[in-house]
Design a protein around this motif. Structure first.
Motif, PDB file in Angstrom:
ATOM      1  N   ILE A 146      38.594  49.409  29.578  1.00 30.12           N
ATOM      2  CA  ILE A 146      38.799  48.292  30.693  1.00 30.12           C
ATOM      3  C   ILE A 146      38.671  46.975  29.691  1.00 30.12           C
ATOM      4  CG2 ILE A 146      37.898  47.738  32.667  1.00 30.12           C
ATOM      5  CD1 ILE A 146      37.240  50.746  33.012  1.00 30.12           C
ATOM      6  N   CYS A 178      39.555  41.021  35.037  1.00 35.15           N
ATOM      7  CA  CYS A 178      38.998  42.729  34.980  1.00 35.15           C
ATOM      8  C   CYS A 178      38.891  42.843  36.901  1.00 35.15           C
ATOM      9  CB  CYS A 178      37.984  43.214  34.423  1.00 35.15           C
ATOM     10  SG  CYS A 178      38.476  42.319  32.621  1.00 35.15           S
ATOM     11  N   PRO A 189      38.149  46.205  37.547  1.00 33.38           N
ATOM     12  CA  PRO A 189      36.883  46.950  38.778  1.00 33.38           C
ATOM     13  C   PRO A 189      35.555  45.581  38.445  1.00 33.38           C
ATOM     14  CG  PRO A 189      37.871  47.741  36.437  1.00 33.38           C
ATOM     15  CD  PRO A 189      38.352  46.301  36.400  1.00 33.38           C
ATOM     16  N   LEU A 213      33.770  43.281  43.030  1.00 33.27           N
ATOM     17  CA  LEU A 213      32.562  44.238  43.442  1.00 33.27           C
ATOM     18  C   LEU A 213      32.226  43.027  44.157  1.00 33.27           C
ATOM     19  CD1 LEU A 213      30.628  44.627  39.626  1.00 33.27           C
ATOM     20  CD2 LEU A 213      31.574  46.228  41.308  1.00 33.27           C
ATOM     21  N   SER A 272      29.997  48.245  45.657  1.00 38.65           N
ATOM     22  CA  SER A 272      30.364  48.842  44.233  1.00 38.65           C
ATOM     23  C   SER A 272      31.365  50.232  44.957  1.00 38.65           C
ATOM     24  CB  SER A 272      28.982  49.851  43.849  1.00 38.65           C
ATOM     25  OG  SER A 272      28.831  50.278  45.622  1.00 38.65           O
ATOM     26  N   HIS A 273      31.552  50.630  44.005  1.00 34.14           N
ATOM     27  CA  HIS A 273      32.955  51.486  43.762  1.00 34.14           C
ATOM     28  C   HIS A 273      33.063  52.201  42.721  1.00 34.14           C
ATOM     29  CE1 HIS A 273      35.374  49.346  39.777  1.00 34.14           C
ATOM     30  NE2 HIS A 273      35.346  48.641  40.978  1.00 34.14           N
ATOM     31  N   THR A 274      33.159  53.325  43.370  1.00 30.05           N
ATOM     32  CA  THR A 274      33.876  54.435  41.582  1.00 30.05           C
ATOM     33  C   THR A 274      34.853  54.679  41.248  1.00 30.05           C
ATOM     34  OG1 THR A 274      31.561  55.716  43.069  1.00 30.05           O
ATOM     35  CG2 THR A 274      32.952  56.852  40.906  1.00 30.05           C
ATOM     36  N   ASP A 275      35.043  54.353  39.692  1.00 31.87           N
ATOM     37  CA  ASP A 275      36.413  54.974  39.538  1.00 31.87           C
ATOM     38  C   ASP A 275      36.935  56.363  39.414  1.00 31.87           C
ATOM     39  OD1 ASP A 275      35.584  55.561  37.196  1.00 31.87           O
ATOM     40  OD2 ASP A 275      35.968  53.668  35.884  1.00 31.87           O
ATOM     41  N   SER A 276      37.620  56.783  38.809  1.00 28.80           N
ATOM     42  CA  SER A 276      38.418  57.931  38.769  1.00 28.80           C
ATOM     43  C   SER A 276      37.493  58.804  37.599  1.00 28.80           C
ATOM     44  CB  SER A 276      39.929  57.266  38.052  1.00 28.80           C
ATOM     45  OG  SER A 276      40.247  57.045  37.034  1.00 28.80           O
ATOM     46  N   TRP A 279      30.941  51.538  39.323  1.00 30.78           N
ATOM     47  CA  TRP A 279      30.303  49.768  38.898  1.00 30.78           C
ATOM     48  C   TRP A 279      29.631  49.236  40.685  1.00 30.78           C
ATOM     49  CZ3 TRP A 279      33.596  47.396  35.000  1.00 30.78           C
ATOM     50  CH2 TRP A 279      33.992  47.857  33.831  1.00 30.78           C
ATOM     51  N   TYR A 287      25.650  42.953  36.085  1.00 26.41           N
ATOM     52  CA  TYR A 287      26.868  44.170  36.453  1.00 26.41           C
ATOM     53  C   TYR A 287      26.107  45.020  35.982  1.00 26.41           C
ATOM     54  CZ  TYR A 287      30.089  39.838  38.141  1.00 26.41           C
ATOM     55  OH  TYR A 287      30.142  38.710  38.623  1.00 26.41           O
ATOM     56  N   ILE A 312      27.313  49.148  35.372  1.00 26.70           N
ATOM     57  CA  ILE A 312      28.293  50.854  35.468  1.00 26.70           C
ATOM     58  C   ILE A 312      27.739  51.561  34.464  1.00 26.70           C
ATOM     59  CG2 ILE A 312      30.901  51.633  34.356  1.00 26.70           C
ATOM     60  CD1 ILE A 312      30.090  47.566  33.800  1.00 26.70           C
TER      61      ILE A 312
END
Length: 511
Positions: A351, A394, A396, A400, A404-408, A413, A422, A424
């Protein structure tokens, strides 16, 4: 007072009868003592009379030297009674110890005329602790393990194994003989590495080879003292657990040919076969957990994982003073955790490369790359530095500020709660992670502005180490690193840091 003639005769008769009675009692006691001495002489004679077996003189009978132990069987279907009867038919004085996890149900209908002890390892509040200790019934020189369904038909089958024991190499601590004739035995070697939480199987040779373990059904003989020295001698499944523990001691087993030992067939019913296999798999998993084995590599290349996964927590808790708990146990990072770190690291690198961010390996991760192009075997995260101005490149990372978030890929993150950096994570459940530390240049020096001072590498450094960046192999791919890796690392950790590995707190735990 004068006694009459009749009184004198009466007194004499009473005394004479008393004398006769005392003599009879004395003779009876003497006869009992003589019989007891005869028995002791016979026992002593039996124990001392040598028996010639295959050229070796045995100092005592088989029953005096060997205790039979039966460990592995299912309570819902077994041939334990037949196995026990076959032993007693040959050796009526043989002590037999049947070790169970709990009292079998349905109960075993065992012969009443033998020296048979069923010992449950499950402790009970209303019983003495010794009741769950099989060792109290094993006081012979050797212990002979018999599998369920083994039928002994000749004394020579045991005598051959016992005789062969004395002719083996000093590395051989067990002698085995095949039970049943349908399957061919496979001889295999094992590398048990507790520090790395791994078990590796290697193909042995022919059945005559000396190796660490045997597949299939066997009777196995070993010295009682060796067996008692094992940390988990009765762990199931047996004898798999036995071979793992003896391989750790570098002990080997030799298989000897003997007359055919019959085996009663088990689990011919599909349902019972499924039930047995299910229980075996559960016991196998429990054994690996008990032994601290996370990765099992088979001789055919297959790998079994028994540690943490994406949907489970990681194998260790919160790290204190940069020293994870497993280092205090003389172990390194579990292989499942290293695998998760590698996956997370590769995901993040791709990424960052895609969005064109200027990043570089930091701290212990750069040390691992410099030493062997991989994560340090006892490290627990991956550290990266990044130019703060490139964070917006970037998505991702840029996202932030919204939370926070969850990728595929299931990677989480987030902004770290303990500082301005940060993180991951491998997943929402498994918190193995990559940390990204933002730096910005100030008068030719790279700084974060506010240092936590919890890591030795948390110091400012000249920007010229990053202008230009270069690449180095890490986790099987080329990643960005400072242009003078050795100089960069020695600035942060001290001279000789690459050549002289140390744990994070060497004054507490040493390699």
């Amino acid at each position: 007072m004068r006694l009459s003639r009749c009184q004198c005769i009466l007194i004499f008769a009473v005394l004479f009868n008393a004398f006769i009675l005392c003599c009879l009692v004395f003779l009876q006691l003497r006869l009992e003592n003589v019989n007891e001495e005869d028995v002791m002489v016979n026992v002593k004679s039996r124990k001392q009379s040598p028996i010639k077996v295959a050229g070796h003189a045995m100092s005592s009978s088989i029953s005096d030297r060997v205790t039979v132990v039966i460990r592995e069987f299912e309570d819902f279907e077994n041939h334990i009674v037949e196995t026990v009867k076959s032993i007693l038919h040959l050796y009526e004085l043989m002590r037999i110890v049947i070790v169970v996890d709990k009292a079998p149900y349905p109960p075993l209908t065992l012969p009443e005329d033998g020296d048979i002890n069923v010992v449950s390892l499950k402790t009970s509040l209303d019983k003495h602790p010794n009741a769950s200790c099989p060792e109290q019934f094993i006081d012979t020189e050797f212990v002979l393990f018999l599998p369920d369904g083994a039928i002994l038909t000749s004394p020579k089958q045991v005598e051959k194994v016992l005789s062969a024991f004395h002719s083996q190499h000093r590395d051989v601590h067990m002698v085995a003989a095949k039970v049943g004739g349908e399957m061919t035995s496979q001889c295999f070697n094992m590398d048990v590495n507790l520090k790395q939480w791994t078990l590796t199987y290697q193909q042995g040779g022919t059945v005559q080879d000396i190796c660490h373990g045997l597949d299939g059904s066997h009777i196995v003989l070993m010295r009682t003292g060796d067996f008692r020295s094992l940390s988990r001698p009765y762990q199931r499944p047996f004898p798999q657990s036995l071979f793992i523990q003896t391989a750790l001691q570098r002990w080997k087993v030799a298989q000897v040919p003997t007359s055919a030992i019959l085996a009663k067939k088990l689990f011919t019913d599909p349902h019972n076969q499924w039930k047995h296999q299910t229980r075996h798999d559960i016991r196998l998993k429990a054994m690996y957990e008990e032994f601290g084995i996370k990765k099992v590599s088979m001789s055919d290349g297959r790998v079994e994982w028994h540690g943490c996964r994406k949907e489970t927590p990681r194998c260790f808790g919160t790290v204190v003073d940069d020293t994870p708990e497993y280092l205090y146990e003389n172990r390194w990072t579990p292989p499942c955790c290293l695998q998760a770190l590698q996956e997370t690291g590769k995901h993040v690198f791709l990424i960052l490369e895609k969005c064109g961010a200027r990043y570089w390996l930091e701290g212990g991760s750069l040390l691992g790359a410099a030493r062997h192009a991989d994560i340090i075997p006892w490290d627990y995260d991956i550290d990266l530095g990044i130019y703060k101005d490139d964070i917006d490149k970037c998505p991702p990372l840029n996202m932030l500020h919204q939370g926070s978030h969850t990728d595929s890929g299931g990677f989480v993150w987030e902004k770290a709660t303990e500082g301005e950096f940060y993180r991951i994570q491998y997943s929402a459940q498994n918190h193995l992670h990559v940390d990204i530390w933002p730096f910005h240049p100030q008068n030719g020096v790279m700084t974060r502005g506010l240092w936590t001072q919890t890591h030795r590498q948390d110091i400012d450094f000249p920007e010229h180490f990053l202008v230009p960046l270069r690449t180095m192999k890490f986790l099987g791919m080329q990643v960005s690193v400072p242009n003078d890796v050795k100089g960069f690392l020695e600035l942060k950790f001290g001279k000789g840091v690459i050549e002289n590995p140390q744990y994070p707190q060497p004054n507490r735990v040493q390699i």
